[in-house]
Design an enzyme around this catalytic site. Structure first.
Site, PDB file in Angstrom:
ATOM      1  N   GLU A   1       0.831  -1.211   0.000  1.00  0.00           N
ATOM      2  CA  GLU A   1       0.000   0.000   0.000  1.00  0.00           C
ATOM      3  C   GLU A   1       0.860   1.254   0.000  1.00  0.00           C
ATOM      4  O   GLU A   1       0.616   2.205  -0.751  1.00  0.00           O
ATOM      5  CB  GLU A   1      -0.949   0.009   1.209  1.00  0.00           C
ATOM      6  CG  GLU A   1      -2.126  -0.948   1.094  1.00  0.00           C
ATOM      7  CD  GLU A   1      -1.760  -2.405   1.290  1.00  0.00           C
ATOM      8  OE1 GLU A   1      -0.634  -2.673   1.758  1.00  0.00           O
ATOM      9  OE2 GLU A   1      -2.589  -3.295   0.966  1.00  0.00           O
TER      10      GLU A   1
ATOM     11  N   HIS B   1     -11.881  -5.445   7.957  1.00  0.00           N
ATOM     12  CA  HIS B   1     -12.476  -5.338   6.616  1.00  0.00           C
ATOM     13  C   HIS B   1     -13.776  -4.546   6.660  1.00  0.00           C
ATOM     14  O   HIS B   1     -14.634  -4.723   5.810  1.00  0.00           O
ATOM     15  CB  HIS B   1     -12.778  -6.720   6.028  1.00  0.00           C
ATOM     16  CG  HIS B   1     -11.575  -7.508   5.634  1.00  0.00           C
ATOM     17  ND1 HIS B   1     -10.785  -8.159   6.536  1.00  0.00           N
ATOM     18  CD2 HIS B   1     -11.005  -7.727   4.419  1.00  0.00           C
ATOM     19  CE1 HIS B   1      -9.799  -8.772   5.906  1.00  0.00           C
ATOM     20  NE2 HIS B   1      -9.902  -8.525   4.620  1.00  0.00           N
TER      21      HIS B   1
END
Ligand SMILES: Cc1ncc(C[n+]2csc(CCOP(=O)(O)OP(=O)(O)O)c2C)c(N)n1
Length: 659
Positions: free
Chosen positions: A394, A461
């Site tokens: 990321e 999540h």
């Protein structure tokens, strides 16, 4: 030492080597006089900056670190401007907002560092990627200290460069210490260049005090990169003769080590070589030294006598964002009822078709189409240069996006889940967000964030992490609730020259549909909308909160329904303060609703603003309704019925109306 270079070239290298040494000696005096505030010495390491820069072409982009004065001088930077910069004066590169080498100089193809070590390495990858796909004969080179090679960005950048076969050189200056910590306590491999093997890239260890060896290695490596063979890692062994910065001294460094390395001073070594070869004489050395010393004295005086930049609050605020761009798109010819997820896909597809500078990156977004299948088929339509699967990095990829933006591209990064953005946080809050204010370089990067819960997907999540970003000047934060808004706002986010964090609630992807215009259109960032009018209570919300409010109100008696107004913020930075305050002036009651947790959620910002600016219009306290201050549980039961605030909306409405 040996070289095939002409005497003229060798003398040129010598002059380039002498210049940063003499400037630095002058800087050390200025430091003692309090004219500059901090100095990271590069004495003893000049051969690396100078040899490398001398070996490159002007179009190659250099990412220097804090000891690389020689990069700037060898690139022939305007010294007046440089000294103003180093003294924090008017006339520098950053309007007195930065000191030292924390600036970029696009005219010189130099991109400056931020304090966070290794953060520029992924950015350099992004620059070199654009050079590669445009088949430019140009490369990037990124300097890095031995200490910083332990940082995650170092590893993410090297891996990315190797996987994408980027034309980039990573140049480690191994000077023995990271601040006070010797290399022995920094890493356990023999040579840092050995790490190149692990990443599958060419690597070399060289004597960093030998300017000709540096020149030669960088020349060959640059040629290797230019012929599209991939990246190169170079470890240049050297030594930091002075303290980490001047105030910290060298008491922890064994004296014998310093005296050994003093004998290997790169300027002296090269001088002796040139004397031996009779290219230089003692007399010539003395004349050249005097001449160089004199050459920059008036520039130093200029900087000393300059003032710090005159400014005011408005100036400062106006430099945080670049003015937005509004592209006039042809009028839409029709519309279709589509899902939220299709609206996102349609925005990306239409924009990519229209603008070749848009590049999409993310994990599994190419053949696989992304975990939410938003980019399914894009690879066939736009090709592998513009639809890029990335390694799981990321930080590396957000940094690379910044580099692409520096080259005039408009990259969009898909976070697989918004939660994983924590691994790229530094790039967003310190690189993307601050560069416009620091050296007037806006970063056009859009980060798509599939966020939110309600699916029993648990703590990693499901998060609604918009408040991680709303507090950071320089970022825009967008959070649409309908397919039509999602498409128009996403297109505008890509057009916006500033970094935009674009939230997409996963729960809305396939659960809602609405009419969406075909083709390209945009919706202004910072404008909310009145979803439903009412006269006695304003619900201020965004994202899934809008749907919660609509559903709850639909179940209320009609006379209550009429009283309630729903405001959809659509953007959080900037947010539509006027729309909210006007609504409260009419209804006199405010309920702020969001899925993110309560404490320091964005609702706190709205509540504070309402009490500061509309207190006299309130008939009741401003109420906030948000998720419970806990991590998100995996149990769907707990998440929906205890964590989420949805079931309390009705009670809060009644409580407020009855106040
Ligand atoms: C992410 C981060 N952590 C810590 C620091 C503080 N810091 C600044 S320079 C430095 C040492 C760097 O060592 P090295 O990378 O070897 O470069 P050198 O200073 O020796 O040239 C440290 C720990 C920082 N700037 N950034």
């Amino acid at each position: 030492m040996k070289s095939k270079l002409s005497n003229k070239k060798l003398l040129e290298i010598y002059k380039n080597l002498l210049l940063p040494r003499l400037i630095e000696e002058r800087m050390l005096i200025l430091l003692r006089q309090g004219k500059i505030s901090k100095w990271f010495s590069g004495i003893g390491q000049e051969a690396i900056s100078v040899g490398a820069t001398f070996a490159l072409n002007r179009g190659d982009v250099i990412f220097p670190m804090h000891r690389n004065l020689g990069v700037f001088t060898t690139r022939d930077i305007d010294l007046k401007k440089l000294f103003c910069q180093l003294m924090g004066k008017d006339g520098g590169f950053t309007k007195s907002r930065e000191r030292s080498f924390h600036f970029g100089a696009p005219d010189y193809n130099i991109v400056g560092m931020i304090s966070h070590l290794a953060a520029m390495l992924p950015v350099a990858c992004g620059v070199s990627y654009i050079k590669k796909i445009k088949a430019k004969d140009e490369i990037a080179i990124a300097f890095i200290g031995d200490g910083a090679t332990s940082e995650g960005d170092f590893h993410e950048a090297l891996n990315l460069a190797a996987v994408w076969k980027l034309p980039i050189i990573f140049l480690i200056e191994n000077n023995g210490y990271g601040l006070s910590t010797p290399t022995l306590e920094q890493y356990a491999c023999t040579n840092l260049s050995d790490r190149g093997i692990g990443y599958g890239m060419e690597s070399h260890t060289i004597d960093g005090n030998n300017v000709l060896e540096v020149y030669d290695t960088i020349s060959k490596s640059a040629k290797y990169c230019r012929s599209n063979k991939g990246p190169v890692l170079i470890e240049a062994k050297t030594f930091r003769i002075r303290g980490h910065e001047e105030a910290s001294g060298v008491s922890y460094v064994p004296k014998s080590l310093i005296s050994t390395w003093e004998k290997k001073d790169p300027v002296k070594l090269f001088e002796n070589y040139l004397l031996d070869k009779k290219i230089l004489t003692k007399k010539l050395i003395s004349t050249m030294t005097d001449k160089i010393k004199k050459s920059f004295e008036s520039d130093i005086d200029f900087a000393i006598n300059s003032k710090i930049e005159e400014t005011n609050r408005d100036n400062e605020l106006n430099d945080v964002y670049k003015k937005e761009v509004h592209i006039k798109y042809p009028k839409s010819r029709g519309s279709q009822e589509i899902r939220f997820v299709d609206a996102i896909s349609s925005a990306l597809h239409a924009k990519m078709k229209f603008d070749k500078s848009v590049i999409l990156m993310g994990q599994d977004i190419a053949e696989y189409g992304g975990v939410f299948k938003i980019t399914k088929g894009f690879l066939d339509d736009f090709g592998s240069d513009r639809i890029k699967n990335t390694p799981i990095i990321e930080s590396g990829i957000i940094g690379a996006a910044m580099g692409m933006s520096l080259e005039g591209y408009k990259p969009i990064v898909e976070m697989q889940f918004a939660d994983f953005v924590s691994c790229g946080f530094n790039q967003i809050v310190n690189n993307l967000a601050k560069t416009k204010y620091r050296w007037n370089q806006a970063i056009n990067v859009t980060i798509r964030m599939p966020s939110g819960g309600g699916m029993g997907a648990g703590p990693f999540h499901s998060q609604s992490n918009e408040s991680w970003f709303t507090q950071v000047p320089g970022l825009k934060v967008v959070y649409p609730s309908s397919p039509q808004d999602a498409k128009g706002l996403l297109i505008q986010s890509i057009d916006d020259p500033n970094p935009v964090i674009f939230f997409e609630h996963k729960g809305l992807y396939r659960s809602i549909k609405s009419n969406v215009d075909d083709g390209l259109y945009s919706i202004e960032i910072g404008k909310g909308s009145v979803v439903k009018e009412g006269n006695a209570l304003s619900i201020i919300t965004y994202g899934i909160g809008v749907h919660w409010a609509i559903e709850t109100i639909a179940k209320l008696p009609l006379e209550l329904q009429d009283k309630i107004e729903i405001i959809d913020l659509r953007s959080l930075v900037p947010w539509d303060k006027k729309l909210v305050l006007d609504s409260i002036k009419k209804t006199n009651r405010a309920l702020i609703l969001h899925e993110a947790t309560h404490t320091s959620g964005f609702g706190a910002e709205i509540a504070a603003t309402v009490s500061e600016e509309a207190f006299e219009h309130l008939d009741a306290p401003v109420l906030r309704l948000a998720s419970l201050d806990t991590p998100i549980p995996c149990s769907l039961e707990i998440e929906r019925n205890i964590f989420w605030p949805k079931s309390h909306i009705k009670d809060k409405i009644i409580e407020l109306l009855n106040f």
